[in-house]
Design an enzyme around this catalytic site. Sequence first.
Site, short mmCIF file in Angstrom:
data_model
loop_
_atom_site.label_atom_id
_atom_site.label_comp_id
_atom_site.label_asym_id
_atom_site.label_seq_id
_atom_site.Cartn_x
_atom_site.Cartn_y
_atom_site.Cartn_z
N ASP A 1 0.85 -1.20 0.00
CA ASP A 1 0.00 0.00 0.00
C ASP A 1 0.88 1.24 0.00
O ASP A 1 0.50 2.31 0.50
CB ASP A 1 -0.94 0.00 1.20
N SER B 1 -2.29 6.61 2.06
CA SER B 1 -2.55 7.13 3.40
C SER B 1 -3.08 6.01 4.28
O SER B 1 -3.73 5.08 3.80
CB SER B 1 -3.56 8.28 3.34
#
Length: 386
Positions: A283, A287
Amino acid sequence: MFTILKGGTVFAPENMGVQDVLIAGQVIARVAPGIEPVPGYGETRVLDVTGRRIVPGFVDQHVHLLGGGGEGGYATRTPEVVLSNIVLAGTTTVVGCLGTDGITRSMAGLLAKARSLELEGISTYIYTGAYEVPPPTITGSVRSDLVLIDKVIGCGEIAISDHRSSQPIPAELARLAAEARVGGLLSGKAGVLHLHVGTGARRLSMIFDIITATEIPVSQFVPTHINRNWDLVNDGIRLTRLGGVIDFTAAESGQPDSLTAAQAILHCLEQGVPIDCMTISSDGQGSLPVFDSQGSMSGLKVAGMTGLHGEVKNLTACGLALSEALRPVTVNPAKILKLYPEKGTLLPGSHADIVVFGDSLAIEHVFAKGRQLVRHGQAVVSGAFS
């Protein structure tokens, strides 16, 4: 230009014992003991890696190349990834995606960023789409993006079971999966539907509904963030028993109720899930928002690129053999994304994407398509603005 890595223990990711590795241009030409330079073949560099471990470069199938976030307003948009952060983490192949924000970040921008990183030295691919349904595309449809654009290998990350999703119904998700499948068939690509799965109570129920009610095979779906909580992990185990695959997120370790990818994998192995059904992604540069019970963001971090390496170390520290610990970040994602055997392995003919581990599995050297990008733990190739 030839390079010989001499005296290391090769994990391809299978343990091949002490071998030399011959790199010819961008590919691995030979893996065997006692490889020596051949006069007249041209310049040959010999790198002594005695006592080191030689492993495939990591394949990270979920990276926010343009940055992610924005759930807390414009000031919470995370920055773009830079080449040095990728290669210092041992990653040599990335798949870029958009996330929550498919408005201020575009598919055209994602494609351009992927092309720039490829020019700088690594291998890059992208998913078409973002959280929302219908997804943003470049050519007007998921199917044509797959057929016409070389770097597009699937659709994602489409959000389900999440308050930030567009709340798609099963019929809409099935249509997307069908579009991705046919586009993949026509282009010879994986055509997977890469799914962001949130903490909602529906979890993977839509996938189960679709594979029960339609002819779309379970292999078309690659749900990620499965280690958010135990209920989601157990849903993932059920999916693997139907022939599916699940992706764990290295960055999830800092979230409430979440497990590390290593914890989730070890639990799944105890439940009889084959290691080949599991992958880890970072990822990276996305965020990591924390939301309260009302859905308001109460905290925010940025996911790094080092998670894959960290989880490999965690798995081995827990007793898993290195040859097994490497599979979720090398050969498994490469096969799922139809990048194998060029990626994810150290067999002759594969791309020379190589990581050399030193003591305590520290990253000493990284090669991408035969070019050395990290030497003695330091990045030796930088992006244009690094």
